[in-house]
Write a protein that holds these residues in place. Structure first.
Motif, PDB file in Angstrom:
ATOM      1  N   ASN A   1       0.887  -1.222   0.031  1.00 22.41           N
ATOM      2  CA  ASN A   1      -0.103  -0.192  -0.094  1.00 22.41           C
ATOM      3  C   ASN A   1       0.971   1.430   0.117  1.00 22.41           C
ATOM      4  O   ASN A   1       0.465   2.162  -0.556  1.00 22.41           O
ATOM      5  CB  ASN A   1      -1.115  -0.054   1.155  1.00 22.41           C
ATOM      6  CG  ASN A   1      -2.071  -1.023   1.023  1.00 22.41           C
ATOM      7  OD1 ASN A   1      -2.601  -1.287  -0.033  1.00 22.41           O
ATOM      8  ND2 ASN A   1      -2.448  -1.517   2.398  1.00 22.41           N
ATOM      9  N   ALA A   2       1.783   1.255   0.663  1.00 19.45           N
ATOM     10  CA  ALA A   2       2.852   2.463   0.751  1.00 19.45           C
ATOM     11  C   ALA A   2       3.438   2.613  -0.655  1.00 19.45           C
ATOM     12  O   ALA A   2       3.950   3.890  -1.183  1.00 19.45           O
ATOM     13  CB  ALA A   2       4.050   2.060   1.655  1.00 19.45           C
ATOM     14  N   ALA A   3       3.399   1.867  -1.639  1.00 16.43           N
ATOM     15  CA  ALA A   3       3.906   2.064  -2.776  1.00 16.43           C
ATOM     16  C   ALA A   3       2.595   2.497  -3.884  1.00 16.43           C
ATOM     17  O   ALA A   3       2.784   3.371  -4.591  1.00 16.43           O
ATOM     18  CB  ALA A   3       4.555   0.618  -3.475  1.00 16.43           C
ATOM     19  N   LYS A   4       1.639   1.751  -3.722  1.00 19.71           N
ATOM     20  CA  LYS A   4       0.382   2.036  -4.432  1.00 19.71           C
ATOM     21  C   LYS A   4      -0.244   3.241  -4.163  1.00 19.71           C
ATOM     22  O   LYS A   4      -0.743   3.937  -5.493  1.00 19.71           O
ATOM     23  CB  LYS A   4      -0.567   0.768  -4.147  1.00 19.71           C
ATOM     24  CG  LYS A   4      -0.393  -0.651  -4.764  1.00 19.71           C
ATOM     25  CD  LYS A   4      -1.623  -1.546  -4.746  1.00 19.71           C
ATOM     26  CE  LYS A   4      -1.968  -1.803  -3.622  1.00 19.71           C
ATOM     27  NZ  LYS A   4      -3.178  -2.813  -3.441  1.00 19.71           N
ATOM     28  N   THR A   5      -0.275   3.753  -2.975  1.00 14.91           N
ATOM     29  CA  THR A   5      -1.163   4.888  -2.714  1.00 14.91           C
ATOM     30  C   THR A   5      -0.322   6.236  -2.846  1.00 14.91           C
ATOM     31  O   THR A   5      -0.664   7.153  -2.506  1.00 14.91           O
ATOM     32  CB  THR A   5      -1.797   4.858  -1.373  1.00 14.91           C
ATOM     33  OG1 THR A   5      -0.945   4.718  -0.264  1.00 14.91           O
ATOM     34  CG2 THR A   5      -2.667   3.428  -1.354  1.00 14.91           C
ATOM     35  N   SER A   6       1.282   6.110  -2.692  1.00 10.85           N
ATOM     36  CA  SER A   6       2.156   7.056  -2.607  1.00 10.85           C
ATOM     37  C   SER A   6       1.838   8.217  -3.623  1.00 10.85           C
ATOM     38  O   SER A   6       1.559   7.998  -4.890  1.00 10.85           O
ATOM     39  CB  SER A   6       3.615   6.771  -2.860  1.00 10.85           C
ATOM     40  OG  SER A   6       3.879   6.018  -4.135  1.00 10.85           O
ATOM     41  N   ALA A   7       2.249   9.591  -3.504  1.00  6.87           N
ATOM     42  CA  ALA A   7       2.135  10.514  -4.511  1.00  6.87           C
ATOM     43  C   ALA A   7       3.396  10.556  -5.477  1.00  6.87           C
ATOM     44  O   ALA A   7       3.314  10.853  -6.766  1.00  6.87           O
ATOM     45  CB  ALA A   7       1.885  11.658  -3.764  1.00  6.87           C
ATOM     46  N   ARG A   8       4.440  10.229  -4.833  1.00  6.19           N
ATOM     47  CA  ARG A   8       5.916   9.862  -5.434  1.00  6.19           C
ATOM     48  C   ARG A   8       6.463   8.607  -4.899  1.00  6.19           C
ATOM     49  O   ARG A   8       6.473   8.532  -3.930  1.00  6.19           O
ATOM     50  CB  ARG A   8       6.784  11.285  -5.178  1.00  6.19           C
ATOM     51  CG  ARG A   8       6.148  12.695  -5.461  1.00  6.19           C
ATOM     52  CD  ARG A   8       5.517  12.616  -6.917  1.00  6.19           C
ATOM     53  NE  ARG A   8       6.536  13.058  -7.749  1.00  6.19           N
ATOM     54  CZ  ARG A   8       6.768  14.375  -8.163  1.00  6.19           C
ATOM     55  NH1 ARG A   8       6.184  15.559  -7.687  1.00  6.19           N
ATOM     56  NH2 ARG A   8       7.659  14.724  -9.166  1.00  6.19           N
ATOM     57  N   LEU A   9       6.952   7.988  -5.943  1.00  6.36           N
ATOM     58  CA  LEU A   9       7.882   6.586  -5.458  1.00  6.36           C
ATOM     59  C   LEU A   9       9.068   6.927  -6.226  1.00  6.36           C
ATOM     60  O   LEU A   9       9.398   7.113  -7.326  1.00  6.36           O
ATOM     61  CB  LEU A   9       7.078   5.703  -6.301  1.00  6.36           C
ATOM     62  CG  LEU A   9       7.579   4.273  -5.977  1.00  6.36           C
ATOM     63  CD1 LEU A   9       7.488   3.887  -4.595  1.00  6.36           C
ATOM     64  CD2 LEU A   9       6.835   2.906  -6.582  1.00  6.36           C
ATOM     65  N   ILE A  10      10.085   6.752  -5.135  1.00  3.41           N
ATOM     66  CA  ILE A  10      11.551   7.002  -5.327  1.00  3.41           C
ATOM     67  C   ILE A  10      12.352   5.874  -4.941  1.00  3.41           C
ATOM     68  O   ILE A  10      12.183   5.234  -3.961  1.00  3.41           O
ATOM     69  CB  ILE A  10      12.078   8.348  -4.403  1.00  3.41           C
ATOM     70  CG1 ILE A  10      11.004   9.410  -4.473  1.00  3.41           C
ATOM     71  CG2 ILE A  10      13.589   8.499  -4.578  1.00  3.41           C
ATOM     72  CD1 ILE A  10      11.183  10.524  -3.645  1.00  3.41           C
ATOM     73  N   ALA A  11      13.356   5.757  -5.895  1.00  4.40           N
ATOM     74  CA  ALA A  11      14.375   4.641  -5.689  1.00  4.40           C
ATOM     75  C   ALA A  11      15.457   5.348  -5.348  1.00  4.40           C
ATOM     76  O   ALA A  11      16.284   6.152  -5.891  1.00  4.40           O
ATOM     77  CB  ALA A  11      14.531   3.655  -6.970  1.00  4.40           C
ATOM     78  N   VAL A  12      16.117   4.886  -4.080  1.00  4.63           N
ATOM     79  CA  VAL A  12      17.379   5.397  -3.536  1.00  4.63           C
ATOM     80  C   VAL A  12      18.491   4.695  -3.801  1.00  4.63           C
ATOM     81  O   VAL A  12      18.535   3.384  -3.556  1.00  4.63           O
ATOM     82  CB  VAL A  12      17.179   5.707  -1.830  1.00  4.63           C
ATOM     83  CG1 VAL A  12      18.376   6.300  -1.346  1.00  4.63           C
ATOM     84  CG2 VAL A  12      15.908   6.407  -1.615  1.00  4.63           C
ATOM     85  N   VAL A  13      19.443   5.016  -4.636  1.00  5.59           N
ATOM     86  CA  VAL A  13      20.447   4.134  -5.130  1.00  5.59           C
ATOM     87  C   VAL A  13      21.871   4.603  -4.815  1.00  5.59           C
ATOM     88  O   VAL A  13      22.305   5.675  -4.787  1.00  5.59           O
ATOM     89  CB  VAL A  13      20.166   3.968  -6.762  1.00  5.59           C
ATOM     90  CG1 VAL A  13      21.431   3.400  -7.500  1.00  5.59           C
ATOM     91  CG2 VAL A  13      18.830   3.820  -7.318  1.00  5.59           C
ATOM     92  N   ALA A  14      22.730   3.590  -4.517  1.00  2.00           N
ATOM     93  CA  ALA A  14      24.014   3.827  -4.124  1.00  2.00           C
ATOM     94  C   ALA A  14      24.854   3.467  -5.472  1.00  2.00           C
ATOM     95  O   ALA A  14      24.564   2.474  -5.871  1.00  2.00           O
ATOM     96  CB  ALA A  14      24.515   2.974  -2.824  1.00  2.00           C
ATOM     97  N   ARG A  15      25.866   4.257  -5.727  1.00  2.00           N
ATOM     98  CA  ARG A  15      26.683   3.967  -6.752  1.00  2.00           C
ATOM     99  C   ARG A  15      28.199   3.615  -6.142  1.00  2.00           C
ATOM    100  O   ARG A  15      28.795   4.186  -5.493  1.00  2.00           O
ATOM    101  CB  ARG A  15      26.728   5.167  -7.573  1.00  2.00           C
ATOM    102  CG  ARG A  15      25.633   5.579  -8.081  1.00  2.00           C
ATOM    103  CD  ARG A  15      25.286   4.885  -9.365  1.00  2.00           C
ATOM    104  NE  ARG A  15      26.628   4.758 -10.643  1.00  2.00           N
ATOM    105  CZ  ARG A  15      26.309   5.329 -11.532  1.00  2.00           C
ATOM    106  NH1 ARG A  15      25.311   6.518 -11.855  1.00  2.00           N
ATOM    107  NH2 ARG A  15      27.516   5.503 -12.441  1.00  2.00           N
ATOM    108  N   THR A  16      28.874   2.471  -6.747  1.00  2.00           N
ATOM    109  CA  THR A  16      30.081   1.968  -6.405  1.00  2.00           C
ATOM    110  C   THR A  16      31.313   2.425  -7.564  1.00  2.00           C
ATOM    111  O   THR A  16      32.487   2.080  -7.234  1.00  2.00           O
ATOM    112  CB  THR A  16      30.085   0.413  -6.123  1.00  2.00           C
ATOM    113  OG1 THR A  16      29.879  -0.084  -7.538  1.00  2.00           O
ATOM    114  CG2 THR A  16      29.330  -0.084  -4.868  1.00  2.00           C
ATOM    115  N   ASP A  17      30.670   2.898  -8.333  1.00  5.30           N
ATOM    116  CA  ASP A  17      31.675   3.165  -9.579  1.00  5.30           C
ATOM    117  C   ASP A  17      32.088   4.907  -9.674  1.00  5.30           C
ATOM    118  O   ASP A  17      32.429   5.211 -10.744  1.00  5.30           O
ATOM    119  CB  ASP A  17      31.121   2.888 -10.910  1.00  5.30           C
ATOM    120  CG  ASP A  17      29.648   3.202 -11.364  1.00  5.30           C
ATOM    121  OD1 ASP A  17      29.059   3.915 -10.298  1.00  5.30           O
ATOM    122  OD2 ASP A  17      29.357   3.139 -12.510  1.00  5.30           O
ATOM    123  N   VAL A  18      31.536   5.591  -8.786  1.00  6.89           N
ATOM    124  CA  VAL A  18      31.596   7.092  -9.030  1.00  6.89           C
ATOM    125  C   VAL A  18      32.529   7.788  -8.328  1.00  6.89           C
ATOM    126  O   VAL A  18      32.904   9.106  -8.503  1.00  6.89           O
ATOM    127  CB  VAL A  18      30.284   8.130  -8.855  1.00  6.89           C
ATOM    128  CG1 VAL A  18      29.180   7.381  -9.695  1.00  6.89           C
ATOM    129  CG2 VAL A  18      29.801   7.693  -7.450  1.00  6.89           C
TER     130      VAL A  18
END
Length: 270
Positions: A105-122
């Protein structure tokens, strides 16, 4: 879908410690005997809950942009900022992302859905970027040496980890002769842990910023990461630390009464 990558902000490196970074008014800077923001901060932290249902109210783009700006002010190792934020607004991608989040439900009803991504190559590119954009020119020698030499020593592993083996041997010698020294990153997992730890700090800022703006969030670890990475076209150097659903709290959005274990179980004075 938007990918939000940080613009470097090094203002803290040259900021007068008696001045507030945003207002320039030293009267608003908290000290041990003057805490003008303490109650507001406590209100934000204590009212933050993991909200599972949101209303239909949108999060304005300018509000989300400010929350992401505050997220990127999180503390992070050597200011290398190994994070990205993917705001999933495209209708088809969002539908698939919700499915990848197990239709929570936290994904289905959200106004914005955000993936928080870590980078190992930067780390290498960001070290170079810091030197290019450093606010005080000419760049001090100790800063150049740090980003050109120390950072490289920390992260370089070499083909078949040959550099890691050499680093391990050298560190053992230094510890025996000079004493404690920070361990460099020997393996891919070391670098992944470094990136995800730093990115989690930014995610915490993001959730508190949303709360301060009157919105709420729910960090989700229950998602199909391989499927989500395919959806977002991420590489093996991208690691989704969490998904965050955000929006206005619904009346039935908080499922349970908040509680924590007693503090003395976790705090040790040694």
């Amino acid at each position: 879908m938007q990918s939000i990558m940080p613009e470097a902000d090094y203002s803290f490196l040259s900021m007068d410690p008696t001045m507030n970074a945003n207002t320039g008014n030293k009267d608003s800077l908290a000290t041990p005997s003057h805490t003008p923001q303490l109650q507001a901060f406590c209100d934000v932290v204590e009212s933050r809950r993991s909200v599972r249902r949101f209303t239909d109210a949108p999060i304005p783009d300018d509000v989300l942009a400010d929350c992401l700006r505050l997220a990127m002010l999180a503390p992070n190792s050597s200011n290398l900022q190994p994070w990205e934020f993917y705001v999933i607004d495209d209708a088809d991608k969002r539908k698939r992302a919700v499915k990848n989040c197990m239709n929570q439900n936290a994904a289905k009803t959200s106004a914005r859905l955000i993936a928080v991504v870590a980078r190992t190559d930067v780390w290498h590119d960001h070290a170079k970027k810091i030197l290019r954009e450093y606010p005080d020119m000419p760049v001090p020698k100790k800063v150049k040496d740090y980003y050109n030499k120390v950072v490289a020593l920390d992260f370089l592993r070499g083909p078949a980890n040959v550099v890691s083996v050499a680093k391990w041997s050298a560190i053992q010698v230094v510890r025996r002769i000079k004493g404690p020294i920070k361990s460099p990153y020997y393996t891919f997992e070391d670098t992944k842990n470094w990136a995800t730890n730093n990115t989690a700090l930014a995610a915490g800022n993001l959730m508190l910023a949303l709360r301060a703006h009157g919105f709420d969030s729910c960090p989700m670890g229950g998602f199909d990461e391989p499927a989500m990475k395919r959806l977002l076209k991420l590489s093996n150097h991208h690691h989704i630390v969490m998904m965050i659903g955000a929006g206005e709290r619904a009346d039935n959005g908080v499922y349970n009464t908040q509680f924590r274990f007693e503090q003395d179980q976790f705090v040790h004075y040694v």
